[in-house]
Design an enzyme around this catalytic site. Sequence first.
Site, short mmCIF file in Angstrom:
data_model
loop_
_atom_site.label_atom_id
_atom_site.label_comp_id
_atom_site.label_asym_id
_atom_site.label_seq_id
_atom_site.Cartn_x
_atom_site.Cartn_y
_atom_site.Cartn_z
N ASP A 179 -22.80 34.67 97.97
CA ASP A 179 -22.92 35.74 98.96
C ASP A 179 -22.00 36.92 98.67
O ASP A 179 -20.98 36.80 97.98
CB ASP A 179 -22.67 35.22 100.36
CG ASP A 179 -21.35 34.46 100.50
OD1 ASP A 179 -20.92 33.83 99.52
OD2 ASP A 179 -20.75 34.50 101.59
N GLU B 219 -20.18 31.63 101.71
CA GLU B 219 -18.77 31.24 101.68
C GLU B 219 -17.92 32.18 102.53
O GLU B 219 -16.89 31.78 103.07
CB GLU B 219 -18.25 31.23 100.24
CG GLU B 219 -16.84 30.67 100.07
CD GLU B 219 -15.74 31.67 100.38
OE1 GLU B 219 -14.68 31.26 100.90
OE2 GLU B 219 -15.93 32.88 100.12
N HIS C 264 -12.10 42.17 97.97
CA HIS C 264 -12.58 42.80 99.21
C HIS C 264 -12.26 44.30 99.25
O HIS C 264 -12.30 44.91 100.32
CB HIS C 264 -12.03 42.10 100.46
CG HIS C 264 -12.49 40.68 100.61
ND1 HIS C 264 -12.63 40.06 101.84
CD2 HIS C 264 -12.87 39.75 99.70
CE1 HIS C 264 -13.06 38.83 101.66
NE2 HIS C 264 -13.21 38.62 100.37
#
Length: 389
Positions: free
Chosen positions: A77, A135, A359
Amino acid sequence: MVKEALQALLPGMVADRRHLHRHPELSFMEKETSAFVAERLAKLGIEVTSGIGGFGLIGVLRGNMPGKTVALRADMDALPIQDEKQCQYSSQSPGVMHACGHDGHTAVLLAIAEYYSGRRAELQGEIRLIFQPAEEVCPGGAVSMIEAGALDGVDVIYGVHLWTPIPVGKAGSAPDALMASTDEFFIEIQGRGGHGGMPHKSIDSVVAGSALVLQLQSVVSRSVDPLNPAVVTIGSIQGGTAQNIIADRCRLAGTVRCFDEETRDLIRTRVRELAEGTAAAYGASASVDYMMGYPSLVNEPREFERFYGTAAFDAGLIPEVSPKIMPAEDFAYYLRKVPGCFMLVGAGNPEKGILYPHHHPKFDIDEQSMLHAAALLIAMRESYCSDDK
């Protein structure tokens, strides 16, 4: 020999990773990613079970000789982040991006599938290829994979994370706890609204909420054993609609990270007590929605020792004992069921401009790291299967 074979597969790994990077899908929405993986596995003649926990897949590769069953896992993902990289493989999905390396993990496991599919005659036992969805979002995809039988009959499991804080060419892991548990809480403070010029007629939920933010900072410093690492973070506070209106409601949201269940339970209790007590001190009330997320990821010590020797001698990597890190991983659920090891494979390279953290909207990996990750997983599997135990 393994490295040479994988070197020949590296262009395909890069192509797969870049395709997935251009077409990311969010947690529980990995439909096209799953179809891409299933098609590739089917072409290799690998038995595939799909539709697990939404879009999870399990590929089974059985050798011609009996032996142990080793599971290898990749997550698929992406994240709700706008890709700010300027490159040929930038995300084509607005607001969605592979900003954590899961595209690389998937490409690595597909390369391993190709590597072993041509070696069935010499393969002992079974290789279980777990392509897991979701996840990044609790409750995660690992639990549904386990419930569907992903670990049935499995002797050991290994996983990797391409990790930019570690330079390419190195790898890290730990002989016990490596990654933190992650819990979330949402606190709603109910006061009584009113005119900003007449505060004595109201109960200001924003003032109570602000006081609570400060009080929650004392949980780690005054309630948790200082020898046990823990984090309590308030990531959001929302209340009010205008400068001259006293807000009747204020909402806080936060996360908790730690490494043992006793500390985890203690923090949950203290958050609730402080929320209710602080709100009451201001004449307000508080309701707490506390969500227990992933547990701490704890490696099997013997499998860590295997990593430390295997990474250096069979995968050509420089192994390191990693310090505990506060990010969480639902690979922890697999390790609660069977022995195994989760490993961080260096993917950072400042010389190539690959220095942004996970991120981040400009996140990228040194794609050479995928070769290292594949070599490490294969080496771990071969080492385990050669044991006499």
